[in-house]
Design a protein around this motif. Structure first.
Motif, PDB file in Angstrom:
ATOM      1  N   VAL A  76      34.944  -9.099 -20.264  1.00 13.26           N
ATOM      2  CA  VAL A  76      34.329  -9.417 -18.976  1.00 13.26           C
ATOM      3  C   VAL A  76      35.050  -8.667 -17.866  1.00 13.26           C
ATOM      4  CG1 VAL A  76      33.800 -11.255 -17.327  1.00 13.26           C
ATOM      5  CG2 VAL A  76      33.581 -11.685 -19.781  1.00 13.26           C
ATOM      6  N   ARG A  77      34.295  -8.081 -16.960  1.00 14.34           N
ATOM      7  CA  ARG A  77      34.875  -7.377 -15.818  1.00 14.34           C
ATOM      8  C   ARG A  77      35.048  -8.384 -14.675  1.00 14.34           C
ATOM      9  NH1 ARG A  77      32.791  -1.283 -15.307  1.00 14.34           N
ATOM     10  NH2 ARG A  77      34.465  -1.450 -13.791  1.00 14.34           N
ATOM     11  N   GLU A  78      36.240  -8.904 -14.547  1.00 16.02           N
ATOM     12  CA  GLU A  78      36.492  -9.948 -13.556  1.00 16.02           C
ATOM     13  C   GLU A  78      36.338  -9.439 -12.126  1.00 16.02           C
ATOM     14  OE1 GLU A  78      39.816 -12.656 -14.379  1.00 16.02           O
ATOM     15  OE2 GLU A  78      40.255 -11.398 -16.118  1.00 16.02           O
ATOM     16  N   ASP A  79      36.582  -8.137 -11.900  1.00 15.57           N
ATOM     17  CA  ASP A  79      36.495  -7.610 -10.546  1.00 15.57           C
ATOM     18  C   ASP A  79      35.068  -7.476 -10.051  1.00 15.57           C
ATOM     19  OD1 ASP A  79      36.077  -5.718 -12.491  1.00 15.57           O
ATOM     20  OD2 ASP A  79      36.736  -4.048 -11.232  1.00 15.57           O
ATOM     21  N   GLU A  80      34.059  -7.711 -10.942  1.00 14.95           N
ATOM     22  CA  GLU A  80      32.660  -7.580 -10.535  1.00 14.95           C
ATOM     23  C   GLU A  80      31.902  -8.890 -10.703  1.00 14.95           C
ATOM     24  OE1 GLU A  80      30.757  -4.328 -12.419  1.00 14.95           O
ATOM     25  OE2 GLU A  80      32.207  -2.830 -11.750  1.00 14.95           O
ATOM     26  N   CYS A  81      32.586  -9.997 -10.628  1.00 14.75           N
ATOM     27  CA  CYS A  81      31.925 -11.300 -10.766  1.00 14.75           C
ATOM     28  C   CYS A  81      31.268 -11.697  -9.452  1.00 14.75           C
ATOM     29  CB  CYS A  81      32.929 -12.364 -11.210  1.00 14.75           C
ATOM     30  SG  CYS A  81      33.593 -12.105 -12.858  1.00 14.75           S
ATOM     31  N   GLY A  82      30.324 -10.875  -9.015  1.00 16.84           N
ATOM     32  CA  GLY A  82      29.668 -11.134  -7.737  1.00 16.84           C
ATOM     33  C   GLY A  82      28.162 -11.196  -7.846  1.00 16.84           C
ATOM     34  N   ILE A  83      27.650 -11.499  -9.020  1.00 16.85           N
ATOM     35  CA  ILE A  83      26.201 -11.611  -9.202  1.00 16.85           C
ATOM     36  C   ILE A  83      25.801 -13.074  -9.059  1.00 16.85           C
ATOM     37  CG2 ILE A  83      24.266 -11.243 -10.774  1.00 16.85           C
ATOM     38  CD1 ILE A  83      25.846  -9.052 -12.111  1.00 16.85           C
ATOM     39  N   GLY A  84      24.957 -13.366  -8.086  1.00 19.28           N
ATOM     40  CA  GLY A  84      24.450 -14.721  -7.897  1.00 19.28           C
ATOM     41  C   GLY A  84      23.134 -14.925  -8.617  1.00 19.28           C
ATOM     42  N   MET A  85      22.940 -16.110  -9.150  1.00 22.42           N
ATOM     43  CA  MET A  85      21.709 -16.444  -9.873  1.00 22.42           C
ATOM     44  C   MET A  85      21.266 -17.851  -9.504  1.00 22.42           C
ATOM     45  SD  MET A  85      22.308 -15.063 -13.764  1.00 22.42           S
ATOM     46  CE  MET A  85      22.455 -13.320 -14.135  1.00 22.42           C
ATOM     47  N   SER A  86      19.975 -18.009  -9.391  1.00 20.77           N
ATOM     48  CA  SER A  86      19.379 -19.327  -9.178  1.00 20.77           C
ATOM     49  C   SER A  86      18.143 -19.448 -10.053  1.00 20.77           C
ATOM     50  CB  SER A  86      18.997 -19.534  -7.707  1.00 20.77           C
ATOM     51  OG  SER A  86      20.141 -19.672  -6.904  1.00 20.77           O
ATOM     52  N   PHE A  87      17.970 -20.619 -10.663  1.00 26.66           N
ATOM     53  CA  PHE A  87      16.795 -20.897 -11.479  1.00 26.66           C
ATOM     54  C   PHE A  87      16.223 -22.252 -11.068  1.00 26.66           C
ATOM     55  CE2 PHE A  87      19.320 -18.027 -14.047  1.00 26.66           C
ATOM     56  CZ  PHE A  87      18.372 -17.143 -14.557  1.00 26.66           C
ATOM     57  N   TRP A  88      14.913 -22.358 -11.117  1.00 31.46           N
ATOM     58  CA  TRP A  88      14.238 -23.601 -10.764  1.00 31.46           C
ATOM     59  C   TRP A  88      12.886 -23.667 -11.483  1.00 31.46           C
ATOM     60  CZ3 TRP A  88      14.826 -19.376  -7.711  1.00 31.46           C
ATOM     61  CH2 TRP A  88      13.672 -18.730  -7.282  1.00 31.46           C
ATOM     62  N   PHE A  89      12.238 -24.820 -11.372  1.00 25.60           N
ATOM     63  CA  PHE A  89      10.935 -25.042 -11.984  1.00 25.60           C
ATOM     64  C   PHE A  89       9.890 -25.086 -10.874  1.00 25.60           C
ATOM     65  CE2 PHE A  89      14.152 -27.058 -14.618  1.00 25.60           C
ATOM     66  CZ  PHE A  89      13.876 -26.523 -15.863  1.00 25.60           C
ATOM     67  N   PRO A  90       9.039 -24.061 -10.771  1.00 20.12           N
ATOM     68  CA  PRO A  90       8.056 -24.022  -9.677  1.00 20.12           C
ATOM     69  C   PRO A  90       7.103 -25.196  -9.723  1.00 20.12           C
ATOM     70  CG  PRO A  90       8.266 -21.872 -10.731  1.00 20.12           C
ATOM     71  CD  PRO A  90       9.001 -22.850 -11.595  1.00 20.12           C
ATOM     72  N   ALA A  91       6.841 -25.756  -8.550  1.00 25.25           N
ATOM     73  CA  ALA A  91       5.911 -26.882  -8.439  1.00 25.25           C
ATOM     74  C   ALA A  91       4.486 -26.430  -8.180  1.00 25.25           C
ATOM     75  CB  ALA A  91       6.360 -27.823  -7.306  1.00 25.25           C
ATOM     76  N   VAL A  92       4.304 -25.146  -7.821  1.00 23.45           N
ATOM     77  CA  VAL A  92       2.979 -24.602  -7.524  1.00 23.45           C
ATOM     78  C   VAL A  92       2.796 -23.315  -8.319  1.00 23.45           C
ATOM     79  CG1 VAL A  92       1.429 -23.727  -5.745  1.00 23.45           C
ATOM     80  CG2 VAL A  92       3.007 -25.604  -5.209  1.00 23.45           C
ATOM     81  N   TRP A  93       1.662 -23.214  -8.978  1.00 23.38           N
ATOM     82  CA  TRP A  93       1.324 -21.995  -9.719  1.00 23.38           C
ATOM     83  C   TRP A  93       0.224 -21.228  -8.993  1.00 23.38           C
ATOM     84  CZ3 TRP A  93       1.062 -22.444 -15.773  1.00 23.38           C
ATOM     85  CH2 TRP A  93       2.333 -22.727 -16.253  1.00 23.38           C
ATOM     86  N   THR A  94       0.278 -19.925  -9.127  1.00 22.65           N
ATOM     87  CA  THR A  94      -0.770 -19.051  -8.624  1.00 22.65           C
ATOM     88  C   THR A  94      -1.165 -18.085  -9.734  1.00 22.65           C
ATOM     89  OG1 THR A  94       0.778 -17.393  -7.786  1.00 22.65           O
ATOM     90  CG2 THR A  94       0.181 -19.207  -6.293  1.00 22.65           C
ATOM     91  N   MET A  95      -2.130 -17.238  -9.454  1.00 25.20           N
ATOM     92  CA  MET A  95      -2.551 -16.292 -10.469  1.00 25.20           C
ATOM     93  C   MET A  95      -1.438 -15.296 -10.782  1.00 25.20           C
ATOM     94  SD  MET A  95      -5.856 -13.779 -10.590  1.00 25.20           S
ATOM     95  CE  MET A  95      -5.149 -12.625  -9.426  1.00 25.20           C
ATOM     96  N   ARG A  96      -0.644 -14.941  -9.784  1.00 26.00           N
ATOM     97  CA  ARG A  96       0.421 -13.953  -9.976  1.00 26.00           C
ATOM     98  C   ARG A  96       1.698 -14.577 -10.520  1.00 26.00           C
ATOM     99  NH1 ARG A  96       0.049  -8.813  -6.833  1.00 26.00           N
ATOM    100  NH2 ARG A  96      -2.173  -8.606  -6.401  1.00 26.00           N
ATOM    101  N   ASP A  97       1.864 -15.864 -10.368  1.00 26.62           N
ATOM    102  CA  ASP A  97       3.113 -16.508 -10.784  1.00 26.62           C
ATOM    103  C   ASP A  97       2.786 -17.810 -11.511  1.00 26.62           C
ATOM    104  OD1 ASP A  97       5.654 -17.341 -11.181  1.00 26.62           O
ATOM    105  OD2 ASP A  97       6.242 -17.418  -9.072  1.00 26.62           O
ATOM    106  N   ARG A  98       2.821 -17.746 -12.847  1.00 20.54           N
ATOM    107  CA  ARG A  98       2.521 -18.907 -13.673  1.00 20.54           C
ATOM    108  C   ARG A  98       3.692 -19.213 -14.599  1.00 20.54           C
ATOM    109  NH1 ARG A  98      -3.633 -17.336 -15.661  1.00 20.54           N
ATOM    110  NH2 ARG A  98      -4.637 -17.453 -13.610  1.00 20.54           N
ATOM    111  N   SER A  99       4.875 -19.024 -14.136  1.00 17.93           N
ATOM    112  CA  SER A  99       6.057 -19.215 -14.971  1.00 17.93           C
ATOM    113  C   SER A  99       6.516 -20.664 -14.922  1.00 17.93           C
ATOM    114  CB  SER A  99       7.182 -18.301 -14.502  1.00 17.93           C
ATOM    115  OG  SER A  99       7.451 -18.497 -13.131  1.00 17.93           O
TER     116      SER A  99
END
Length: 938
Positions: free
Chosen positions: A359-382
């Motif tokens: 692991v490259r400790e000097d580059e631990c700067g990637i942020g991530m967020s995950f969630w469950f969408p409450a609204v679906w559209t034609m372009r986003d059905r995940s």
């Protein structure tokens, strides 16, 4: 040698010798392990004496060393195949499960016993029809190991031996195996991997092992996790995670450990720039604790097929290491906001050990967020959505939670596996992976709906339909699912409704079905709003010479396409008109028109309707333009499915009833033979042998297709039927009939061995029967084989033909069907025997009328039923005949007439033969003064 008697004074001597032998063997084994350990493991891990360890400490230690999914490479070249086979889950993996762990007198040393199992693909070969075929199967080798671990050096060294079951069933041994692992204690974000080697003899070689640490002693630094608010509303934790607060971790892993599609928003810099070429992401491993801490291992790749390709019915989470990029992350689940916040670090190959990861400790700067969408559209059905960003750079507004302010530098992620209807996904435990999405709201795109309505008005508004027709309506969403193939043989796929009106039907089907049954879909101006997910195989270059012949279609080079569509459905006319979008070569094309015209629910035949997938682009030179694909729908409506299952239940009853009646007729013939001993010698052995083999065949051959559950043929459609007969109940009458036929054959054979006064004797007459029947049967078999070869050669002219009605019959199956024709004419040997014995003047009626008339009716009834079935029931594209099956006899319009008539003709001839012989043998009577006097007719 018998065991000694309890009163034997030498009994205690035997026991004493046994105990001494056991202690001696144990001592020798321990000495051998100790010798191997000292020669294969470093001196720093010196064996020490075990001390008492409480249960909680033992469990904690064993969990620290447990590895359920790891990856291995290397080994002897002949041990495993070079390439993994994902289609059959034949890939390189290993697991380590400790049996026990204890502290030792040296506080820095832990004693461990465990089983290591490595599983990998092995290529096997077999010969069939003169050709050599290869196939890949997973092969496992297990090692029982014993050794010690030092938390100071993080080194685990164990020795032992392994065994593997060979193809011939024997065991192959791998002695003197040494396992050396580096196990961080405790693992952390900067040091999360377990790596090492397994070494043995030359036939094992050196195997490199690599895994993501799974122990509970992970050292979290969740306070440093980056987080941003979702760009769209998120579902609450209660709904998204199944409503069970105590099992939130398991539900979170079930949903998040999947594959994602990535969209790049101009991400640059050393952190996210290297992910620019990656189009897919896999959350490959995930661990979490009850207090909300989460850690994960994620890989990135550019596989255009990825998880969407067919075949992953059981998608086990193997440890991926050969992808383009990977990160490790840790963070916390925010139950209030319904967001998972993570901080990630890039993973690279270790400099000291190229087979390991660092692991490259000097580059631990990637942020991530995950969630469950409450609204679906034609372009986003995940089901799961997420985003990645460079957390070391603040937005221009200085607010980390302002996702819009740094939208240009974001990478968005959308899950793709859970909503892939082309396959039913299972986890490792075999549980169906699904999500209850009944609380998700769907937002239609007004522009797409208006465009779809415009095309509907132009093409179908003025079309009239008969009132007697009925089309899929509001009572079951399953009738809106359909499969299709191209009219010219090019392209095939499936279409699944996502929403019908305002009702969400994708995801957990049970919840969706319940929701749909209680909510009436809104119809506006006679039209119902719908949205679909369509997947199909489209031709790269569409040939004009392809055509459908004999229910078959040609295949050429194709590519997988996926269309998200919205539009309107007319329940009165059964017409579906939608406009959709697809991703193609990195671009998004939203000018696709999908039209479908369903067949009536009461229509008979293969097709369920027709339709077309076409491009709305007028410029044919446009790179997103494609030729119109005309499609034909096939499959079954839910009502037809229920009808098919009911029909199979009825055929099961008919099959059992037919075999039971055969038993009754055979018993009556046995009684007739015992009552008339002369009848046994006049019964054809050839006829009885044919009948006996007819009952033996289904008992010997592998006819599981006949005895499988009717509902298992239509997986996913659990219909409640009136009857379900298991395999034992269906096989039992066949076995009884076979035993009774053997008894009848034994009686006839015993009757032949008695001295006979007939001229010619029965053995000579039976020889005449064989001289006539055997050549006749052989000529028929040659004709059947010739017809099969002609059909095979005709199919060979088009080697890429795929039959929509199932695979063509093999020569063995065709010969089995021909054998059914021989059974239909089972009376032929008896008729020939009676003709040979006609000059003997015998007055014996060898065959009971119950037997030959009853058995003739049993053989004729399947053909009568086949005619009725063709008129009443709809022909299925997936035939599932249990009674009157073409795999057991010859069926068709001509055969259904010829065979019953031929069987009836043989029965009539036998009746006339036995009536004439019986009449000729009756004595005449003349009246005398004292009564009647018997006078011979001779």
């Amino acid at each position: 040698m018998a065991p000694p008697s309890p009163n034997n004074p030498n009994l205690y001597s035997y026991h004493l010798c046994f105990l001494l032998l056991l202690v001696s063997s144990t001592t020798t084994l321990s000495a051998a392990i100790s010798t191997s350990y000292s020669s294969l493991c470093p001196s720093s891990l010196t064996p020490a004496q075990n001390i008492h360890t409480d249960v909680d400490d033992t469990l904690s230690l064993t969990r620290s060393f447990q590895i359920s999914t790891g990856h291995f490479s290397g080994g002897d070249g002949n041990l495993f195949s070079a390439d993994d086979d994902d289609l059959y889950n034949s890939y390189r993996s290993f697991s380590l499960f400790p049996h026990g762990a204890s502290r030792t007198s040296d506080k820095a040393i832990v004693h461990l016993t465990a089983t290591l199992t490595i599983t990998g693909p092995r290529t096997l070969a077999y010969r069939s029809r003169g050709h050599r075929h290869k196939y890949t199967v997973p092969v496992s080798i297990s090692f029982v190991l014993d050794g010690y671990y030092s938390p100071v050096s993080f080194q685990l060294c164990m020795v032992g031996s392994g065994t593997e079951q060979s193809a011939d069933g024997s065991l192959k041994h791998y002695p003197d195996v040494a396992l050396r692992l580096r196990v961080p204690s405790p693992p952390s974000l900067s040091d999360p991997f377990v790596s090492g080697t397994l070494k043995g003899s030359d036939d094992l070689g050196t195997i490199n092992l690599l895994a993501y640490a799974e122990g509970d002693d992970y050292k979290y630094r969740s306070d440093r996790a980056a987080c941003r608010k979702p760009r769209q509303p998120a579902r609450g934790s209660f709904q998204a995670l199944g409503g069970n607060s105590s099992a939130w971790c398991a539900h979170l892993k079930e949903q998040l450990v999947t594959s994602y599609r990535l969209e790049h928003g101009g991400a640059t810099g050393p952190l996210l720039g290297r992910l620019r070429e990656s189009r897919k992401m896999d959350v490959n491993q995930m661990q979490c604790t009850q207090d909300g801490a989460v850690r994960a291992y994620l890989v990135f790749f550019n596989d255009t097929a990825g998880s969407e390709r067919a075949g992953f019915y059981y998608r086990q989470r193997r440890f991926l290491v050969d992808e383009e990029a990977a990160v490790v992350a840790e963070g916390r689940w925010d139950s209030v906001q319904g967001v998972l916040c993570l901080r990630a670090c890039p993973v690279v190959r270790s400099v000291s050990a190229p087979s390991a990861l660092a692991v490259r400790e000097d580059e631990c700067g990637i942020g991530m967020s995950f969630w469950f969408p409450a609204v679906w559209t034609m372009r986003d059905r995940s089901v799961v959505a997420g985003m990645l960003w460079n957390s070391t750079q603040e937005t221009t507004s200085g607010n980390k939670d302002d996702a819009a302010g740094a939208g240009a530098g974001l990478i968005t992620a959308s899950s793709i596996e859970v909503t892939d209807h082309n396959q039913i996904i299972f986890d490792v435990a075999g549980n169906h992976r699904s999500s209850n999405l009944s609380d998700v709201k769907y937002s239609y795109n007004d522009t797409m709906l208006e465009e779809a309505k415009k095309h509907y008005d132009l093409k179908f508004r003025k079309e009239k339909i008969k009132r007697s027709h009925s089309f899929p309506g509001n009572y079951t969403y399953r009738d809106f699912e359909f499969r299709f193939y191209g009219e010219d043989g090019m392209g095939n796929g499936q279409a699944y409704p996502v929403t019908i009106g305002s009702v969400m039907v994708v995801g957990d089907r049970l919840a969706a079905d319940d929701s749909f049954s209680h909510r009436h879909a809104e119809v506006e101006n006679g039209l119902l709003n719908v949205s679909y997910d369509i997947q199909y195989s489209a031709p790269r270059e569409r040939p004009r010479t392809s055509r459908i012949t004999n229910g078959s279609y040609m295949l050429t080079t194709e590519e997988q396409e996926r269309v998200s569509a919205e539009g309107v459905y007319d329940p009165e006319k059964g017409i579906l008109c939608m406009v959709g979008c697809r991703g193609h070569n990195g671009s998004t094309d939203c000018q696709i028109l999908v039209t479908v015209k369903f067949s009536s629910l009461y229509a008979r035949g293969h097709e369920n309707g027709r339709g077309a997938i076409s491009s709305l682009r007028e410029n044919k030179t446009d790179p997103l333009f494609f030729e119109r694909i005309d499609i034909r729908l096939y499959g079954m409506y839910s009502g037809e499915m229920s009808e098919a299952i009911s029909r199979m239940d009825l055929e099961s009853v008919l099959l059992v009833a037919s075999t039971t009646l055969s038993c009754v007729f055979t018993v009556l013939q046995i009684l007739h033979t015992k009552k008339n001993p002369e009848a046994a010698a006049a019964t054809s052995i050839t006829m009885l042998a044919i009948l006996t083999l007819g009952y033996l065949t289904p008992l010997v051959l592998n006819f599981e297709a006949m005895f499988r559950s009717r509902r298992s043929r239509y997986f996913g459609y659990s219909m409640i039927g009136p009857l379900e007969i298991n395999e034992v109940m269906m096989r039992a009458p066949i076995l009884v009939a076979f035993v009774l036929q053997l008894r009848l054959l034994q009686l006839a054979w015993s009757g032949r061995r008695r001295p006979a006064e007939q001229t010619p004797p029965p053995p000579v007459s039976e020889r005449i029967v064989l001289q006539i029947c055997l050549p006749l049967y052989l000529i028929g078999a040659v004709l059947a084989a010739t017809v099969h070869v002609v059909n095979v050669r005709a199919a060979a002219e088009h080697p890429l033909v795929v039959r929509t009605g199932g695979e063509p019959a093999t020569i063995w199956e065709d010969l089995v069907s021909y054998a059914g024709l021989i059974l239909d004419g089972f009376l032929l040997p008896q008729v020939i025997l009676n003709a040979a014995l006609a000059g003997a003047g015998s007055g014996v009626r060898a065959i009971s009328p119950w037997f030959y008339i009853g058995c003739t009716m049993n053989r004729a009834m399947p053909h009568v039923y086949d005619v009725v079935r063709g008129q009443i029931y709809e022909q299925s594209i997936n035939p599932s005949d249990l009674y009157a099956s073409p795999r057991g006899d010859l069926f068709g319009v001509a055969w259904d007439i010829v065979i019953p008539c031929g069987a009836a003709l043989l029965a009539a001839l036998l009746f006339l033969q036995q009536r004439r012989r019986g009449t000729a043998s009756l004595p005449s009577r003349r009246k005398t003064s004292g009564g009647y006097e018997l006078v011979s007719n001779i």
